[in-house]
Design a protein around this motif. Structure first.
Motif, mmCIF file in Angstrom:
data_model
loop_
_atom_site.group_PDB
_atom_site.id
_atom_site.type_symbol
_atom_site.label_atom_id
_atom_site.label_comp_id
_atom_site.label_asym_id
_atom_site.label_seq_id
_atom_site.Cartn_x
_atom_site.Cartn_y
_atom_site.Cartn_z
ATOM 1 N N ILE A 3 98.839 27.178 54.123
ATOM 2 C CA ILE A 3 98.848 27.407 52.684
ATOM 3 C C ILE A 3 98.468 28.848 52.362
ATOM 4 O O ILE A 3 97.835 29.546 53.163
ATOM 5 C CB ILE A 3 97.893 26.441 51.942
ATOM 6 C CG1 ILE A 3 96.425 26.818 52.192
ATOM 7 C CG2 ILE A 3 98.173 24.995 52.337
ATOM 8 C CD1 ILE A 3 95.450 26.102 51.276
ATOM 9 N N LEU A 4 98.881 29.283 51.178
ATOM 10 C CA LEU A 4 98.526 30.609 50.672
ATOM 11 C C LEU A 4 97.690 30.447 49.415
ATOM 12 O O LEU A 4 98.063 29.703 48.505
ATOM 13 C CB LEU A 4 99.778 31.419 50.339
ATOM 14 C CG LEU A 4 99.531 32.785 49.686
ATOM 15 C CD1 LEU A 4 98.866 33.750 50.672
ATOM 16 C CD2 LEU A 4 100.828 33.380 49.145
ATOM 17 N N VAL A 5 96.563 31.141 49.366
ATOM 18 C CA VAL A 5 95.735 31.199 48.158
ATOM 19 C C VAL A 5 95.882 32.606 47.587
ATOM 20 O O VAL A 5 95.525 33.588 48.230
ATOM 21 C CB VAL A 5 94.252 30.896 48.472
ATOM 22 C CG1 VAL A 5 93.407 31.026 47.206
ATOM 23 C CG2 VAL A 5 94.105 29.513 49.082
ATOM 24 N N ALA A 6 96.449 32.701 46.388
ATOM 25 C CA ALA A 6 96.710 34.004 45.770
ATOM 26 C C ALA A 6 96.275 33.952 44.316
ATOM 27 O O ALA A 6 97.004 33.461 43.459
ATOM 28 C CB ALA A 6 98.193 34.350 45.876
ATOM 29 N N LEU A 7 95.074 34.442 44.056
ATOM 30 C CA LEU A 7 94.516 34.339 42.704
ATOM 31 C C LEU A 7 94.500 35.666 41.959
ATOM 32 O O LEU A 7 93.744 35.841 41.010
ATOM 33 C CB LEU A 7 93.117 33.728 42.751
ATOM 34 C CG LEU A 7 93.025 32.311 43.318
ATOM 35 C CD1 LEU A 7 91.661 31.699 43.030
ATOM 36 C CD2 LEU A 7 94.124 31.403 42.785
ATOM 37 N N GLY A 8 95.300 36.618 42.393
ATOM 38 C CA GLY A 8 95.511 37.816 41.597
ATOM 39 C C GLY A 8 94.302 38.710 41.462
ATOM 40 O O GLY A 8 93.421 38.737 42.323
ATOM 41 N N GLY A 9 94.270 39.439 40.350
ATOM 42 C CA GLY A 9 93.299 40.507 40.191
ATOM 43 C C GLY A 9 92.041 40.149 39.423
ATOM 44 O O GLY A 9 91.359 41.038 38.911
ATOM 45 N N ASP A 10 91.707 38.879 39.321
ATOM 46 C CA ASP A 10 90.472 38.506 38.630
ATOM 47 C C ASP A 10 89.272 39.078 39.386
ATOM 48 O O ASP A 10 89.246 39.101 40.612
ATOM 49 C CB ASP A 10 90.347 36.985 38.546
ATOM 50 C CG ASP A 10 89.326 36.556 37.518
ATOM 51 O OD1 ASP A 10 89.440 36.987 36.365
ATOM 52 O OD2 ASP A 10 88.412 35.796 37.875
ATOM 53 N N LYS A 11 88.270 39.549 38.676
ATOM 54 C CA LYS A 11 87.126 40.208 39.304
ATOM 55 C C LYS A 11 86.315 39.229 40.159
ATOM 56 O O LYS A 11 86.086 38.096 39.774
ATOM 57 C CB LYS A 11 86.227 40.833 38.241
ATOM 58 C CG LYS A 11 86.872 42.014 37.506
ATOM 59 C CD LYS A 11 85.922 42.603 36.480
ATOM 60 C CE LYS A 11 86.565 43.788 35.769
ATOM 61 N NZ LYS A 11 85.668 44.373 34.748
ATOM 62 N N GLY A 12 85.884 39.715 41.326
ATOM 63 C CA GLY A 12 85.050 38.902 42.191
ATOM 64 C C GLY A 12 85.844 37.884 42.999
ATOM 65 O O GLY A 12 87.070 37.794 42.892
ATOM 66 N N THR A 13 85.122 37.136 43.814
ATOM 67 C CA THR A 13 85.768 36.155 44.699
ATOM 68 C C THR A 13 85.302 34.727 44.437
ATOM 69 O O THR A 13 85.608 33.828 45.221
ATOM 70 C CB THR A 13 85.477 36.519 46.167
ATOM 71 O OG1 THR A 13 84.048 36.554 46.364
ATOM 72 C CG2 THR A 13 86.085 37.838 46.550
ATOM 73 N N ASP A 14 84.575 34.499 43.358
ATOM 74 C CA ASP A 14 84.037 33.159 43.088
ATOM 75 C C ASP A 14 85.125 32.096 43.034
ATOM 76 O O ASP A 14 84.978 31.002 43.601
ATOM 77 C CB ASP A 14 83.251 33.153 41.773
ATOM 78 C CG ASP A 14 81.927 33.902 41.883
ATOM 79 O OD1 ASP A 14 81.560 34.285 43.012
ATOM 80 O OD2 ASP A 14 81.275 34.120 40.849
ATOM 81 N N ASN A 15 86.235 32.403 42.346
ATOM 82 C CA ASN A 15 87.296 31.411 42.201
ATOM 83 C C ASN A 15 88.005 31.149 43.527
ATOM 84 O O ASN A 15 88.387 30.016 43.824
ATOM 85 C CB ASN A 15 88.308 31.867 41.144
ATOM 86 C CG ASN A 15 87.715 31.854 39.745
ATOM 87 O OD1 ASN A 15 86.727 31.182 39.484
ATOM 88 N ND2 ASN A 15 88.314 32.611 38.845
ATOM 89 N N ILE A 16 88.176 32.204 44.316
ATOM 90 C CA ILE A 16 88.800 32.045 45.633
ATOM 91 C C ILE A 16 87.931 31.167 46.522
ATOM 92 O O ILE A 16 88.422 30.246 47.188
ATOM 93 C CB ILE A 16 89.033 33.420 46.289
ATOM 94 C CG1 ILE A 16 90.082 34.205 45.497
ATOM 95 C CG2 ILE A 16 89.462 33.269 47.748
ATOM 96 C CD1 ILE A 16 90.232 35.636 45.913
#
Length: 203
Positions: free
Chosen positions: A36-49
């Motif tokens: 799988i690929l996780v690609a969450l764009g340019g949101d600041k920080g890595t919390d969501n990832i």
């Protein structure tokens, strides 16, 4: 509602921001050993990832997790997501994203261009809203049957995220079939033709 739009507004999946020359991915997702690929764009920080990756750690069918590092949001080697038996890789500086998307069994992406590209290519997509408007649009796409929406990830529990990702795996055939109907990969071509036709009238 199209009836309430001004005459110069164009709205719909036929204008999705993609230009896919051919449909290369025809295979059905494997039941095990998923990549799988996780690609969450340019949101600041890595919390969501971290939240997304932690939610899939106990989905047994997923064996490989690639995380796309955005040019504006570099991802560091974070122990919270790397203490895992799964193979987790950070990838960056991708020159041809279309060629890379084809190789994945599932894409978890924030609402935006990459999510549309994945759907147009025939890859099952689970869409993440990192802002409220993204969650709203992702929910609308989910109602169309072309993807599964996690909603606003800021308020989603790990169990909810896991459930939505599992749904994407479960309903992948239906999602891909509907996406291929509603997203034919010629959205940018249509947008360009509209711009050119308006320009020709002006000159």
């Amino acid at each position: 509602n199209k009836n309430h739009l001004p005459p110069n507004a164009y709205w719909g999946l036929e204008y999705s921001p993609v230009n896919i020359a051919s449909r290369k991915r025809e295979t059905v997702m494997k039941k095990n050993d998923l990549r799988i690929l996780v690609a969450l764009g340019g949101d600041k920080g890595t919390d969501n990832i971290i939240k997304v990756v932690n939610s899939v750690l106990d989905i047994n069918s997923i064996k490989n997790i690639d995380i796309l590092s955005s040019p504006v949001n570099s991802i560091a080697n974070n122990g919270l997501i790397f203490n895992s038996k799964k193979r987790i890789n950070i990838i960056k500086n991708i020159l041809n994203i279309e060629r890379n998307l084809i190789k994945y069994d599932l894409i978890i992406a924030s609402y935006g261009h990459l999510a549309y590209e994945g759907m147009a290519l025939g890859v099952p997509v689970c869409v993440v809203g990192q802002k409220q408007f993204q969650a709203n649009f992702a929910n609308d796409l989910s109602k169309k049957g072309v993807c599964i929406s996690i909603g606003d990830i800021r308020y989603a529990e790990l169990s909810q995220i896991k459930h939505k990702i599992s749904e994407t795996i479960k309903y992948q055939v239906q999602l891909v079939k509907k996406a291929k109907i509603l997203l034919d990969g010629k959205g940018l071509e249509r947008i360009s033709n509209i711009i050119l036709s308006k320009h020709e009238k002006l000159v």
